[in-house]
Design an enzyme around this catalytic site. Structure first.
Site, mmCIF file in Angstrom:
data_model
loop_
_atom_site.group_PDB
_atom_site.id
_atom_site.type_symbol
_atom_site.label_atom_id
_atom_site.label_comp_id
_atom_site.label_asym_id
_atom_site.label_seq_id
_atom_site.Cartn_x
_atom_site.Cartn_y
_atom_site.Cartn_z
ATOM 1 N N GLU A 87 38.685 0.077 30.391
ATOM 2 C CA GLU A 87 39.689 0.951 30.182
ATOM 3 C C GLU A 87 40.882 0.224 29.122
ATOM 4 O OE1 GLU A 87 39.131 -0.106 33.053
ATOM 5 O OE2 GLU A 87 38.477 1.415 34.716
ATOM 6 N N LYS A 144 44.659 -8.338 54.694
ATOM 7 C CA LYS A 144 46.394 -7.545 55.893
ATOM 8 C C LYS A 144 45.641 -8.328 57.363
ATOM 9 C CE LYS A 144 49.974 -4.712 55.508
ATOM 10 N NZ LYS A 144 49.613 -3.409 55.388
HETATM 11 P P1 AMP Z 1 35.724 -4.856 34.170
HETATM 12 O O1 AMP Z 1 36.404 -3.513 33.155
HETATM 13 O O2 AMP Z 1 34.708 -4.848 34.404
HETATM 14 O O3 AMP Z 1 36.412 -5.704 32.797
HETATM 15 O O4 AMP Z 1 36.734 -5.598 35.243
HETATM 16 C C1 AMP Z 1 38.228 -5.261 34.534
HETATM 17 C C2 AMP Z 1 38.454 -6.126 36.912
HETATM 18 O O5 AMP Z 1 37.841 -7.547 36.019
HETATM 19 C C3 AMP Z 1 40.054 -6.202 36.462
HETATM 20 O O6 AMP Z 1 40.682 -5.149 37.229
HETATM 21 C C4 AMP Z 1 40.375 -6.897 37.034
HETATM 22 O O7 AMP Z 1 40.477 -7.126 38.723
HETATM 23 C C5 AMP Z 1 39.492 -8.560 37.088
HETATM 24 N N1 AMP Z 1 39.355 -9.478 35.734
HETATM 25 C C6 AMP Z 1 39.132 -9.061 34.412
HETATM 26 N N2 AMP Z 1 39.512 -10.917 34.294
HETATM 27 C C7 AMP Z 1 40.599 -11.146 35.054
HETATM 28 C C8 AMP Z 1 41.488 -12.542 35.083
HETATM 29 N N3 AMP Z 1 41.038 -13.349 34.017
HETATM 30 N N4 AMP Z 1 41.269 -12.811 36.589
HETATM 31 C C9 AMP Z 1 41.580 -12.062 37.343
HETATM 32 N N5 AMP Z 1 40.560 -10.975 37.638
HETATM 33 C C10 AMP Z 1 40.087 -10.645 36.555
#
Ligand code: AMP
Length: 533
Positions: free
Chosen positions: A322, A431
């Site tokens: 997004e 939780k």
């Molecule tokens: P996507 O849209 O498939 O790239 O997924 C996005 C989600 O991936 C985010 O909302 C996070 O939950 C996770 N994410 C992406 N980068 C990181 C990061 N460096 N550390 C932890 N979670 C991440």
């Protein structure tokens, strides 16, 4: 000043200034193909002409199903230049998801790698793309398909961009969520240009014409983090790995092409670190100045392992489909340089500071959480390359707040310096007895144990505490560790109530199509798991 921000500018710049700069691709048979931005500039325009001839109109979606290579890059520009909307499809998705996404986007044309035709075979009867064009590797396309080279060959290498307005759609990506239907996010020309500008800044990815960039992250995953657009803007040489994403293949390319910046998800970098540890002298990685890691949390032990054992610098980044996708990047402020080494690594493992043009806030139940590094809240973001709705999907409208922010679903703390630390996805937080436990913190710590290769922690129902953490652990080859060993290892770092109630050893942790831990599958697997009272 009223100059429209469009990909046409980036494209022309690449052609004019960087015509001799190389684009290197590894083919499925592992041979290396070399071309230049100059050639790319001509061929992308031929593609624009060819798509027009096929009847693609302004606003029509044109899909790709392909690995990273220079012809995919031609599509990245050839499609939006002619007014089309680039729609990258992820071949790792299920046939049901692929057909849903293609039908939802109403793709008119599909450009596909010959090696991925078996994927197409699995869902072709459920979709109605008008033309399927194949990127072959020697020989023409099979009967019933159009051949890419034959398609563009008769066309002129010049094209007048069909972009009326910077707000016109340039691309669409679907989120590969772990629950629910995939959702489409549309990028405009303006958002792609502003994202590229922001990504290239020194304290963001810091890209320039001095760089040789290897996006291991696939071009079907949020446009390879939009690196192809940023690289074309500043004239970086690009190295595309094709379908070969295993550690040894990537290491060989890093070595051979003197790559300066590489980008990929933690899984890729964990495997590469293991290979480097085994044969530290085999590859010369002196040119490699940073490895960008994102998509899921980069374990601190991995960041430290690279730095201490190999002198290699990991740059931790966070983002989302997004957000085009870059949101935060972790670089250490000069005021923190004097911190003791251990504290500095702790900062390195955070997701970092919001990049320019992105605003962040953490929202707790009682309102905006203070930037104290302790109070958790849901991360909200806003900025000129962040979506304000999903494509033809009013159901998910609650992800966008009335006051103009996007609710990421990530639970974070923000410290007084502005460093964002993701503690969990909201649905993954555990939780227990009214207290929150961060699964990410436990996973990070476990992955610091020498015997642990991977760890994913999930909540399991508990009669007394509501939920308790259970750790799913993959051990390194030949390594041994008992639940007691792991508990002892965690004890100094966590409160007693935060320690996992059980350890489940497994061969592999199930993953999403984007390589992230599929915690919903683990929760399902463990739903009847009996915990002691
Ligand atoms: P996507 O849209 O498939 O790239 O997924 C996005 C989600 O991936 C985010 O909302 C996070 O939950 C996770 N994410 C992406 N980068 C990181 C990061 N460096 N550390 C932890 N979670 C991440």
């Amino acid at each position: 000043m009223e100059y429209p921000l469009t990909l046409a500018h980036i494209f022309e710049r690449a052609g004019k200034y960087f015509g001799k700069v190389e684009l290197v691709s590894r083919r499925p048979d592992k041979t290396i193909h070399r071309t230049t931005y100059g050639e790319f500039h001509k061929r992308a325009q031929k593609l624009s002409n060819a798509l027009q001839r096929l009847g693609v109109k302004k606003g029509d979606r044109v899909a790709t199903l392909a690995w990273n290579h220079e012809r995919h890059m031609e599509a990245y520009f050839g499609i939006p230049l002619m007014g089309g909307v680039l729609h990258t499809l992820n071949p790792r998705l299920s046939a049901a998801d692929l057909s849903y996404i293609m039908n939802h986007a109403d793709d008119r044309v599909l450009l596909i790698d010959d090696v991925l035709l078996p994927v197409w075979e699995r869902f072709k009867n459920d979709v109605h793309a008008r033309h399927v064009v194949v990127w072959t590797h020697g020989g023409p396309a099979p009967a019933g398909f159009l051949d890419y080279e034959q398609l563009i060959e008769p066309e002129l290498p010049s094209f007048t961009p069909q972009i009326d307005d910077e707000q016109q759609a340039a691309g669409v990506c679907y989120t590969s969520g772990t629950t629910g239907r995939p959702k489409g996010v549309v990028y405009s020309h303006r958002s792609q240009v502003l994202h590229s500008m922001s990504a290239c800044l020194p304290d963001a990815l810091g890209l320039s014409m001095q760089d040789v960039i290897l996006p291991v992250v696939p071009m079907f995953h949020v446009n390879a983090w939009s690196i192809p657009f940023a690289a074309a803007m500043v004239g970086s040489k690009l190295v595309f790995p094709g379908p070969h994403l295993d550690a040894l293949s990537v290491l060989q390319l890093l070595h051979d092409e003197k790559v300066t910046v590489a980008a990929g998800v933690p899984t890729v970098w964990i495997a590469i670190l293991e290979a480097l540890d085994k044969e530290p002298q085999r590859w010369n990685l002196k040119a490699l100045r940073q490895m960008v890691v994102g998509g899921s949390a980069a374990p601190q032990a991995m960041i430290e392992g690279y730095q201490k054992r190999h002198g290699l610098h990991v740059l931790h980044a966070w983002g989302m489909t997004e957000m085009s996708p870059i949101g935060t990047i972790c670089r250490i402020k000069p005021s923190l340089h004097s911190l003791p080494e251990a504290d500095k690594f702790r900062v390195h493992a955070t997701q970092g500071l919001a990049v320019p043009l992105v605003d962040v806030r953490a929202m707790a139940e009682s309102g905006e959480a203070p930037w104290d590094g302790k109070t958790m809240g849901e991360l909200h973001v806003r900025g000129p390359f962040i979506a304000r709705s999903y494509f033809n999907n009013p159901v998910e409208a609650d992800k966008f707040t009335m006051d103009g922010w996007f609710r990421t679903g990530d639970i974070v703390t923000i410290d007084p310096e502005g460093y964002v630390r993701i503690t969990d996805r909201s649905k993954d937080l555990i939780k227990s007895g009214g207290e929150w436990i961060s699964s990410v913190d436990l996973e990070n710590a476990l992955m610091g144990h020498p015997a642990v290769k991977e760890a994913a922690v999930v909540a399991v129902k508990h009669p007394k505490w509501d939920e308790r953490p259970v750790a799913c652990v993959v051990l390194r080859e030949g390594a041994k560790a008992t639940p007691e060993d792991l508990t002892h290892f965690l004890e100094p770092m966590f409160a007693k109530f935060q320690l996992p109630d059980a350890f489940v050893f497994m061969q592999a942790i199930p993953r999403t199509a984007a390589g992230k831990f599929l915690k919903s599958a683990l929760r399902e697997q463990l739903k009847d798991f009996k915990l002691e009272k």
